[in-house]
Design an enzyme around this catalytic site. Structure first.
Site, mmCIF file in Angstrom:
data_model
loop_
_atom_site.group_PDB
_atom_site.id
_atom_site.type_symbol
_atom_site.label_atom_id
_atom_site.label_comp_id
_atom_site.label_asym_id
_atom_site.label_seq_id
_atom_site.Cartn_x
_atom_site.Cartn_y
_atom_site.Cartn_z
ATOM 1 N N GLY A 77 3.415 1.804 8.137
ATOM 2 C CA GLY A 77 4.485 0.847 8.412
ATOM 3 C C GLY A 77 4.101 -0.114 9.520
ATOM 4 N N GLY A 78 4.595 -1.328 9.436
ATOM 5 C CA GLY A 78 4.364 -2.300 10.503
ATOM 6 C C GLY A 78 4.198 -3.689 9.938
ATOM 7 C CB SER B 12 -6.241 -2.395 0.293
ATOM 8 O OG SER B 12 -6.261 -1.413 -0.718
ATOM 9 C CG LEU C 188 -1.901 -1.214 1.260
ATOM 10 C CD1 LEU C 188 -2.921 -1.052 2.379
ATOM 11 C CD2 LEU C 188 -2.604 -1.444 -0.079
ATOM 12 N NE ARG D 235 -12.019 -12.004 5.784
ATOM 13 C CZ ARG D 235 -11.000 -11.186 5.551
ATOM 14 N NH1 ARG D 235 -10.249 -11.337 4.456
ATOM 15 N NH2 ARG D 235 -10.723 -10.234 6.400
ATOM 16 C CE1 TYR E 230 -1.497 -6.350 11.045
ATOM 17 C CE2 TYR E 230 -3.571 -7.471 10.606
ATOM 18 C CZ TYR E 230 -2.669 -6.466 10.325
ATOM 19 O OH TYR E 230 -2.945 -5.564 9.326
ATOM 20 C CB SER F 246 -6.181 -4.340 10.419
ATOM 21 O OG SER F 246 -6.620 -5.550 9.838
ATOM 22 C CG ASN F 247 -10.401 -6.859 8.168
ATOM 23 O OD1 ASN F 247 -10.668 -7.992 8.530
ATOM 24 N ND2 ASN F 247 -9.427 -6.614 7.286
ATOM 25 C CB SER G 119 0.942 -5.993 6.810
ATOM 26 O OG SER G 119 1.668 -6.909 6.030
HETATM 27 P P1 NAI Z 1 3.219 -4.564 3.717
HETATM 28 O O1 NAI Z 1 3.663 -5.662 4.615
HETATM 29 O O2 NAI Z 1 3.330 -4.756 2.247
HETATM 30 O O3 NAI Z 1 3.967 -3.205 4.107
HETATM 31 C C1 NAI Z 1 4.316 -2.877 5.422
HETATM 32 C C2 NAI Z 1 5.659 -2.160 5.380
HETATM 33 O O4 NAI Z 1 6.016 -1.822 6.711
HETATM 34 C C3 NAI Z 1 6.782 -3.023 4.797
HETATM 35 O O5 NAI Z 1 7.403 -2.365 3.698
HETATM 36 C C4 NAI Z 1 7.739 -3.213 5.958
HETATM 37 O O6 NAI Z 1 9.110 -3.216 5.574
HETATM 38 C C5 NAI Z 1 7.417 -2.013 6.832
HETATM 39 N N1 NAI Z 1 7.772 -2.267 8.230
HETATM 40 C C6 NAI Z 1 7.399 -3.298 9.015
HETATM 41 N N2 NAI Z 1 7.967 -3.211 10.214
HETATM 42 C C7 NAI Z 1 8.732 -2.089 10.203
HETATM 43 C C8 NAI Z 1 9.592 -1.474 11.151
HETATM 44 N N3 NAI Z 1 9.778 -1.995 12.366
HETATM 45 N N4 NAI Z 1 10.204 -0.334 10.798
HETATM 46 C C9 NAI Z 1 10.044 0.202 9.558
HETATM 47 N N5 NAI Z 1 9.263 -0.348 8.614
HETATM 48 C C10 NAI Z 1 8.614 -1.485 8.938
HETATM 49 O O7 NAI Z 1 1.702 -4.270 4.114
HETATM 50 P P2 NAI Z 1 0.593 -3.455 3.320
HETATM 51 O O8 NAI Z 1 -0.360 -4.426 2.743
HETATM 52 O O9 NAI Z 1 1.217 -2.431 2.467
HETATM 53 O O10 NAI Z 1 -0.158 -2.741 4.542
HETATM 54 C C11 NAI Z 1 0.215 -1.448 4.972
HETATM 55 C C12 NAI Z 1 -0.475 -1.162 6.302
HETATM 56 O O11 NAI Z 1 -1.883 -1.304 6.135
HETATM 57 C C13 NAI Z 1 -0.061 -2.126 7.413
HETATM 58 O O12 NAI Z 1 0.014 -1.397 8.625
HETATM 59 C C14 NAI Z 1 -1.200 -3.115 7.455
HETATM 60 O O13 NAI Z 1 -1.353 -3.665 8.751
HETATM 61 C C15 NAI Z 1 -2.380 -2.250 7.060
HETATM 62 N N6 NAI Z 1 -3.452 -3.021 6.436
HETATM 63 C C16 NAI Z 1 -3.310 -3.497 5.159
HETATM 64 C C17 NAI Z 1 -4.355 -4.211 4.575
HETATM 65 C C18 NAI Z 1 -4.307 -4.680 3.153
HETATM 66 O O14 NAI Z 1 -5.309 -5.234 2.701
HETATM 67 N N7 NAI Z 1 -3.232 -4.500 2.405
HETATM 68 C C19 NAI Z 1 -5.574 -4.522 5.329
HETATM 69 C C20 NAI Z 1 -5.583 -3.983 6.683
HETATM 70 C C21 NAI Z 1 -4.560 -3.261 7.189
HETATM 71 C C1 15L Z 2 -4.946 -7.230 6.860
HETATM 72 O O1 15L Z 2 -4.966 -6.593 7.901
HETATM 73 C C2 15L Z 2 -3.681 -7.571 6.169
HETATM 74 O O2 15L Z 2 -2.720 -6.546 6.307
HETATM 75 C C3 15L Z 2 -3.854 -7.884 4.698
HETATM 76 O O3 15L Z 2 -2.676 -8.528 4.238
HETATM 77 C C4 15L Z 2 -5.085 -8.767 4.441
HETATM 78 O O4 15L Z 2 -4.868 -10.016 4.933
HETATM 79 C C5 15L Z 2 -6.314 -8.112 5.062
HETATM 80 O O5 15L Z 2 -6.114 -7.759 6.418
HETATM 81 C C6 15L Z 2 -7.569 -8.987 4.985
HETATM 82 O O6 15L Z 2 -8.259 -9.118 5.989
HETATM 83 O O7 15L Z 2 -7.866 -9.482 3.890
#
Ligand code: NAI
Ligand code: 15L
Length: 278
Positions: free
Chosen positions: A84-85, A178, A27, A186, A148, A123-124, A87
């Site tokens: 960041g975090g 996303s 994202l 789902r 998480y 997150s959901n 995920s």
């Molecule tokens: P992702 O795993 O692709 O990106 C997360 C980024 O955070 C990574 O680039 C990672 O290197 C960085 N990161 C992790 N720990 C870190 C640390 N200690 N210090 C610095 N950087 C760190 O995940 P995505 O899909 O891009 O999600 C972004 C955010 O949105 C996350 O917080 C995730 O929990 C949240 N989210 C995403 C969803 C999705 O459907 N993609 C759904 C719900 C929440």
């Molecule tokens: C999240 O929180 C995760 O970051 C993402 O990777 C998906 O698994 C999403 O939820 C989901 O519920 O589909």
């Protein structure tokens, strides 16, 4: 209710400097492009490589668990988009460092540097143990479906505290799923398109007086579990829908056994995940 961001200043049409964390992630890469029109300078951060800086970008490689580095990271920014975090579900230690210590470091730095607004990628999975036949809204009690999800509950509660105590506004985005497209049945309910994600973050940055707002990040899918009427003041109107993908998804993924907890609860497969093998 505490002070609000717009008590101090009129919200700018374009921010001077917005910090985006998680910029190397799935994202983060989308928001790196999508937030460009909204900030003169985008400060991008991740612990992983982010490639070369483009015009209008600053790159800062930093671990969110490093408090001193996060203090420097946040200096001179107007708003923080904190993506960041960790995920997905994982062992407690990485979740502790990235999502619990990390989000605390972000809010402490925001307080010390006078940043008025944070958009927090929740997150959901904060509410993953509600059933798929229930409709919930932002005021329903949290029911996380794993460590998480618990870490995202911590982030939401921390942001509430920093608003009540220090007046830092936050929009918590309980993002559904996303991705470029919904991947399974789902996600016909949980899908958030990338364009709708960018619009949701734009609204969260620009809407006046958000105080502490929680919104589910979801497109205009006809199958839905989340009522966003309490966040109507953000002005977010999703334009996409997973419905256009329904036939493809249903053909590609057979229905789960209805007694499988992954098909009973909103969190789906996350209710099976976790470091609990022994
Ligand atoms: P992702 O795993 O692709 O990106 C997360 C980024 O955070 C990574 O680039 C990672 O290197 C960085 N990161 C992790 N720990 C870190 C640390 N200690 N210090 C610095 N950087 C760190 O995940 P995505 O899909 O891009 O999600 C972004 C955010 O949105 C996350 O917080 C995730 O929990 C949240 N989210 C995403 C969803 C999705 O459907 N993609 C759904 C719900 C929440
Ligand atoms: C999240 O929180 C995760 O970051 C993402 O990777 C998906 O698994 C999403 O939820 C989901 O519920 O589909």
């Amino acid at each position: 209710m505490g002070k609000t961001f717009s008590t101090f200043m009129t919200l700018p049409a374009k921010f001077e400097r917005v910090l985006l964390t998680g910029a190397a992630g799935g994202l983060g890469r989308i928001l790196r492009q999508g937030l460009k029109p909204h900030a003169k300078v985008l400060r991008l951060s991740d612990r992983e490589d982010m490639g070369a800086a483009l015009a209008g970008e600053e790159l800062v490689r930093c671990d969110l668990a490093d408090a001193a580095a996060v203090q420097r990271l946040v200096e001179d920014t107007d708003a923080i988009v904190h993506f960041g975090g960790v995920s997905v579900e994982a062992k407690f230690e990485p979740i502790l460092q990235s999502n619990i210590v990390g989000v605390f470091n972000i809010y402490e730095a925001a307080r010390r540097h006078g940043v008025g607004r944070v958009v927090f990628a929740s997150s959901n999975h904060v509410t993953g143990y509600y059933r798929q036949d229930e409709m919930i809204d932002a005021d329903d009690p949290m029911r996380p479906d794993g460590l998480y999800g618990v870490s995202k509950c911590f982030g939401e509660n921390l942001s509430r505290f920093y608003f009540d105590r220090h007046g830092i506004e936050t929009v918590c985005l309980r993002i559904g799923s996303s991705f470029p497209a919904p991947k399974d049945r789902r996600m016909l309910a949980t899908y958030l398109s990338y364009d709708d994600l960018v619009e949701l973050v734009r609204c969260s940055l620009h809407a006046p007086d958000v105080g502490h707002t929680v919104i589910f990040g979801v497109s205009d899918n006809s199958r839905r579990w989340w009522d966003n009427s309490k966040a109507a003041h953000l002005g977010f109107r999703p334009r996409d829908s997973a419905d256009t993908q329904r036939a493809r998804v249903e053909a590609a993924s057979p229905p789960l056994d209805p007694s499988d907890p992954a098909s009973v609860y909103q969190g789906g497969g996350f209710v099976h995940a976790g470091p609990f093998e022994d």
